[in-house]
Motif scaffolding. Sequence first.
Motif, short mmCIF file in Angstrom:
data_model
loop_
_atom_site.label_atom_id
_atom_site.label_comp_id
_atom_site.label_asym_id
_atom_site.label_seq_id
_atom_site.Cartn_x
_atom_site.Cartn_y
_atom_site.Cartn_z
N ILE A 191 31.13 50.08 51.63
CA ILE A 191 32.56 50.30 51.50
C ILE A 191 32.89 50.51 50.02
O ILE A 191 32.12 50.11 49.14
N PHE A 192 33.99 51.13 49.76
CA PHE A 192 34.49 51.31 48.40
C PHE A 192 34.74 49.92 47.81
O PHE A 192 35.42 49.10 48.41
N PRO A 193 34.16 49.61 46.64
CA PRO A 193 34.33 48.26 46.09
C PRO A 193 35.77 47.99 45.65
O PRO A 193 36.52 48.91 45.31
N GLY A 194 36.12 46.72 45.63
CA GLY A 194 37.39 46.30 45.05
C GLY A 194 37.21 46.00 43.57
O GLY A 194 36.35 46.56 42.91
N TRP A 195 38.00 45.08 43.06
CA TRP A 195 37.93 44.75 41.64
C TRP A 195 38.24 43.27 41.46
O TRP A 195 38.74 42.59 42.35
N TYR A 196 37.89 42.77 40.28
CA TYR A 196 38.22 41.39 39.91
C TYR A 196 38.56 41.36 38.44
O TYR A 196 38.38 42.36 37.72
N ARG A 197 39.05 40.25 37.99
CA ARG A 197 39.57 40.15 36.64
C ARG A 197 38.51 40.49 35.58
O ARG A 197 37.42 39.95 35.60
N GLY A 198 38.86 41.40 34.69
CA GLY A 198 37.99 41.73 33.58
C GLY A 198 37.06 42.90 33.79
O GLY A 198 36.39 43.33 32.85
N ARG A 199 36.97 43.46 35.03
CA ARG A 199 36.06 44.56 35.31
C ARG A 199 36.75 45.66 36.10
O ARG A 199 37.59 45.39 36.95
N CYS A 200 36.35 46.90 35.81
CA CYS A 200 36.81 48.02 36.61
C CYS A 200 36.00 48.09 37.90
O CYS A 200 35.07 47.29 38.11
N VAL A 201 36.32 49.01 38.77
CA VAL A 201 35.61 49.18 40.04
C VAL A 201 34.19 49.69 39.74
O VAL A 201 34.02 50.70 39.04
N HIS A 202 33.17 49.00 40.29
CA HIS A 202 31.79 49.38 39.96
C HIS A 202 30.81 48.90 41.02
O HIS A 202 31.13 48.05 41.85
N THR A 249 46.08 40.59 44.59
CA THR A 249 47.04 40.19 43.56
C THR A 249 46.38 40.11 42.18
O THR A 249 46.98 39.62 41.23
N THR A 250 45.16 40.60 42.09
CA THR A 250 44.42 40.55 40.83
C THR A 250 44.73 41.77 39.97
O THR A 250 44.70 42.91 40.46
N GLU A 251 45.01 41.55 38.71
CA GLU A 251 45.25 42.66 37.79
C GLU A 251 43.97 43.47 37.65
O GLU A 251 42.88 42.91 37.47
N ARG A 252 44.10 44.79 37.72
CA ARG A 252 42.93 45.65 37.69
C ARG A 252 42.65 46.15 36.28
O ARG A 252 43.54 46.64 35.59
#
Length: 317
Positions: A191-202, A249-252
């Motif tokens: 699946i297309f990855p999500g994101w978490y604090r401090g990192r772009c989608v990867h 709700t995490t800033e991207r």
Amino acid sequence: MTGKQTAEEPKHKKDLTRRKVVAVGAGAAAAVGIGGGFALNASADESATGASAGGSSAETCYRLTSETTEGPYYIDADKIRRDITEDKEGIPLTLSLKVIDSETCAPVRNAAVDIWHCDALGIYSGYESLSTGGGSAPTEAPSGTPTGTPTGAPPSGGTGGGGHEEPTDDKRYLRGTWKTDRHGRVTFRTIFPGWYRGRCVHIHAKVHVDGTWTDAGYEGGHTCHTGQFFFAEEAALASAKVEPYSTSTTERTTLTEDTIYDQSGTTGGLLRLAYDKKHIAKGVHASITVGVDPDETHDGTGDGGEPGPTASASASS
């Protein structure tokens, strides 16, 4: 690295030197299952950077793919499979890779390729207790504006130093290993990855060579490449409008803000993407050619730090 190879794969549920290397031709545009008009994202590095290395005129030379940190959440190849989705919800993603020898431009056959990434809400399998992800969208809009500069140590769990963390659970979704074919190609369904604090989608990746494929999986050899694949901002923004990504709700962190991506386009791991621009939820096809030196060892443990999903954003700078 060892693992049990399954006899039958699950069906997808929604179905750094500067030597030149040969890139995939036009195959990236043939996105299986993506009908009608589609958006094709190609980085600036995908213009010719040197003379043809032989073969058809569709083959173009590129520089080597960048080495990056392994990150804290690698688990050694214990899921030998091409479909790594399991029961995770998200935009279907087909990831097509081609691994070639950076000296000869010849395909690297029978290499073991690992990939792993977080789910749509920023959670890594094997480390759910260390991942905060994005949770669910709040029922009420937040009030007030944060002020001041964050102080103190990062939250518990995760790491800003890139050191390996021991798994905290037995989940293994969105992780898998498979071998390259005689053309150096390997394809994963995820699946297309999500994101978490401090990192772009990867997406994280490793390439292992000189080992042996057995009934138990892949054994021996060494890691000749550790890298990460990145997604264009346009696609990341489009995914954020689709559930469950839209509940985060995490800033991207954007592609240009990320401290691991070196901003070099294809050389740095920027994927070539094909998808229906109006309906990204139908699925995305991503592809890239990975140039490696089979004689080198790059295990990613000494290439700089990466924040874990719970690490402070400041830890990534």
